[in-house]
Design a protein around this motif. Sequence first.
Motif, PDB file in Angstrom:
ATOM      1  N   THR A 224      48.366  52.081  47.357  1.00  0.00           N
ATOM      2  CA  THR A 224      48.995  52.456  48.622  1.00  0.00           C
ATOM      3  C   THR A 224      48.065  52.142  49.787  1.00  0.00           C
ATOM      4  N   TYR A 225      46.772  52.388  49.604  1.00  0.00           N
ATOM      5  CA  TYR A 225      45.799  52.120  50.653  1.00  0.00           C
ATOM      6  C   TYR A 225      45.780  50.636  51.009  1.00  0.00           C
ATOM      7  N   LEU A 226      45.779  49.759  50.012  1.00  0.00           N
ATOM      8  CA  LEU A 226      45.770  48.318  50.268  1.00  0.00           C
ATOM      9  C   LEU A 226      47.012  47.880  51.037  1.00  0.00           C
ATOM     10  N   THR A 227      48.147  48.373  50.623  1.00  0.00           N
ATOM     11  CA  THR A 227      49.405  48.031  51.302  1.00  0.00           C
ATOM     12  C   THR A 227      49.395  48.497  52.750  1.00  0.00           C
ATOM     13  N   ASP A 228      48.984  49.738  52.971  1.00  0.00           N
ATOM     14  CA  ASP A 228      48.935  50.285  54.329  1.00  0.00           C
ATOM     15  C   ASP A 228      47.905  49.559  55.191  1.00  0.00           C
ATOM     16  N   TYR A 229      46.750  49.262  54.621  1.00  0.00           N
ATOM     17  CA  TYR A 229      45.696  48.577  55.365  1.00  0.00           C
ATOM     18  C   TYR A 229      46.172  47.197  55.808  1.00  0.00           C
ATOM     19  N   TYR A 230      46.763  46.466  54.908  1.00  0.00           N
ATOM     20  CA  TYR A 230      47.225  45.117  55.239  1.00  0.00           C
ATOM     21  C   TYR A 230      48.338  45.155  56.297  1.00  0.00           C
TER      22      TYR A 230
ATOM     23  N   ARG B 210      32.196  52.167  38.684  1.00  0.00           N
ATOM     24  CA  ARG B 210      32.612  51.146  37.732  1.00  0.00           C
ATOM     25  C   ARG B 210      33.814  51.616  36.917  1.00  0.00           C
ATOM     26  N   GLN B 211      34.603  50.641  36.491  1.00  0.00           N
ATOM     27  CA  GLN B 211      35.677  50.877  35.519  1.00  0.00           C
ATOM     28  C   GLN B 211      36.762  51.841  35.999  1.00  0.00           C
ATOM     29  N   ILE B 212      37.112  51.766  37.287  1.00  0.00           N
ATOM     30  CA  ILE B 212      38.179  52.655  37.770  1.00  0.00           C
ATOM     31  C   ILE B 212      39.421  51.883  38.228  1.00  0.00           C
ATOM     32  N   GLY B 213      39.379  50.542  38.116  1.00  0.00           N
ATOM     33  CA  GLY B 213      40.566  49.751  38.415  1.00  0.00           C
ATOM     34  C   GLY B 213      40.571  49.053  39.756  1.00  0.00           C
ATOM     35  N   LYS B 214      39.423  48.931  40.405  1.00  0.00           N
ATOM     36  CA  LYS B 214      39.372  48.264  41.720  1.00  0.00           C
ATOM     37  C   LYS B 214      39.844  46.815  41.616  1.00  0.00           C
ATOM     38  N   THR B 215      39.244  46.065  40.711  1.00  0.00           N
ATOM     39  CA  THR B 215      39.570  44.650  40.567  1.00  0.00           C
ATOM     40  C   THR B 215      41.023  44.467  40.157  1.00  0.00           C
ATOM     41  N   TYR B 216      41.478  45.255  39.218  1.00  0.00           N
ATOM     42  CA  TYR B 216      42.868  45.157  38.767  1.00  0.00           C
ATOM     43  C   TYR B 216      43.835  45.395  39.926  1.00  0.00           C
ATOM     44  N   SER B 217      43.588  46.437  40.710  1.00  0.00           N
ATOM     45  CA  SER B 217      44.475  46.755  41.834  1.00  0.00           C
ATOM     46  C   SER B 217      44.482  45.652  42.883  1.00  0.00           C
ATOM     47  N   ILE B 218      43.313  45.084  43.157  1.00  0.00           N
ATOM     48  CA  ILE B 218      43.232  44.017  44.158  1.00  0.00           C
ATOM     49  C   ILE B 218      43.944  42.767  43.665  1.00  0.00           C
ATOM     50  N   ARG B 219      43.768  42.425  42.398  1.00  0.00           N
ATOM     51  CA  ARG B 219      44.462  41.259  41.838  1.00  0.00           C
ATOM     52  C   ARG B 219      45.975  41.453  41.850  1.00  0.00           C
ATOM     53  N   GLU B 220      46.432  42.632  41.517  1.00  0.00           N
ATOM     54  CA  GLU B 220      47.872  42.917  41.553  1.00  0.00           C
ATOM     55  C   GLU B 220      48.400  42.831  42.987  1.00  0.00           C
ATOM     56  N   PHE B 221      47.642  43.347  43.939  1.00  0.00           N
ATOM     57  CA  PHE B 221      48.027  43.254  45.343  1.00  0.00           C
ATOM     58  C   PHE B 221      48.069  41.787  45.778  1.00  0.00           C
TER      59      PHE B 221
ATOM     60  N   PHE C 172      51.246  37.711  47.528  1.00  0.00           N
ATOM     61  CA  PHE C 172      51.078  36.642  48.506  1.00  0.00           C
ATOM     62  C   PHE C 172      51.288  35.283  47.861  1.00  0.00           C
ATOM     63  N   LYS C 173      51.586  34.309  48.691  1.00  0.00           N
ATOM     64  CA  LYS C 173      51.756  32.945  48.202  1.00  0.00           C
ATOM     65  C   LYS C 173      50.438  32.403  47.668  1.00  0.00           C
ATOM     66  N   SER C 174      49.335  32.695  48.361  1.00  0.00           N
ATOM     67  CA  SER C 174      48.001  32.252  47.960  1.00  0.00           C
ATOM     68  C   SER C 174      47.058  33.450  47.924  1.00  0.00           C
ATOM     69  N   PHE C 175      46.141  33.414  46.981  1.00  0.00           N
ATOM     70  CA  PHE C 175      45.166  34.494  46.826  1.00  0.00           C
ATOM     71  C   PHE C 175      43.879  33.891  46.299  1.00  0.00           C
ATOM     72  N   ILE C 176      42.767  34.170  46.952  1.00  0.00           N
ATOM     73  CA  ILE C 176      41.466  33.663  46.521  1.00  0.00           C
ATOM     74  C   ILE C 176      40.553  34.846  46.243  1.00  0.00           C
ATOM     75  N   GLU C 177      39.943  34.832  45.083  1.00  0.00           N
ATOM     76  CA  GLU C 177      38.991  35.874  44.719  1.00  0.00           C
ATOM     77  C   GLU C 177      37.604  35.254  44.669  1.00  0.00           C
ATOM     78  N   ILE C 178      36.663  35.848  45.378  1.00  0.00           N
ATOM     79  CA  ILE C 178      35.279  35.386  45.368  1.00  0.00           C
ATOM     80  C   ILE C 178      34.416  36.521  44.847  1.00  0.00           C
TER      81      ILE C 178
END
Length: 75
Positions: free
Chosen positions: A8-14, A27-38, A42-48
């Motif tokens: 919800t935070y990612l959606t609201d922030y964007y 660690r291990q709380i789902g940050k990366t998973y949530s960001i990838r799902e978010f 989008f049409k394009s998504f880049i992870e660095i």
Amino acid sequence: MLKRKIDTYLTDYYATNCNALLITGARQIGKTYSIREFGRTFKSFIEINFLENPDAVALFKGAKNSSDILLRQLS
């Protein structure tokens, strides 16, 4: 999929902000998973990942805006 507060935070922030967002936390709380799902919304998504690709840090040093970053290359 588990529903996390960060989703919800990612959606609201964007929806209200166009700035970059740095996500930190335990660690291990789902940050990366949530960001990838978010990112899938989008049409394009880049992870660095600077830990897996430390050479990428050079792309961002001294950059003033996104155009500076996009015009650079890894050597």
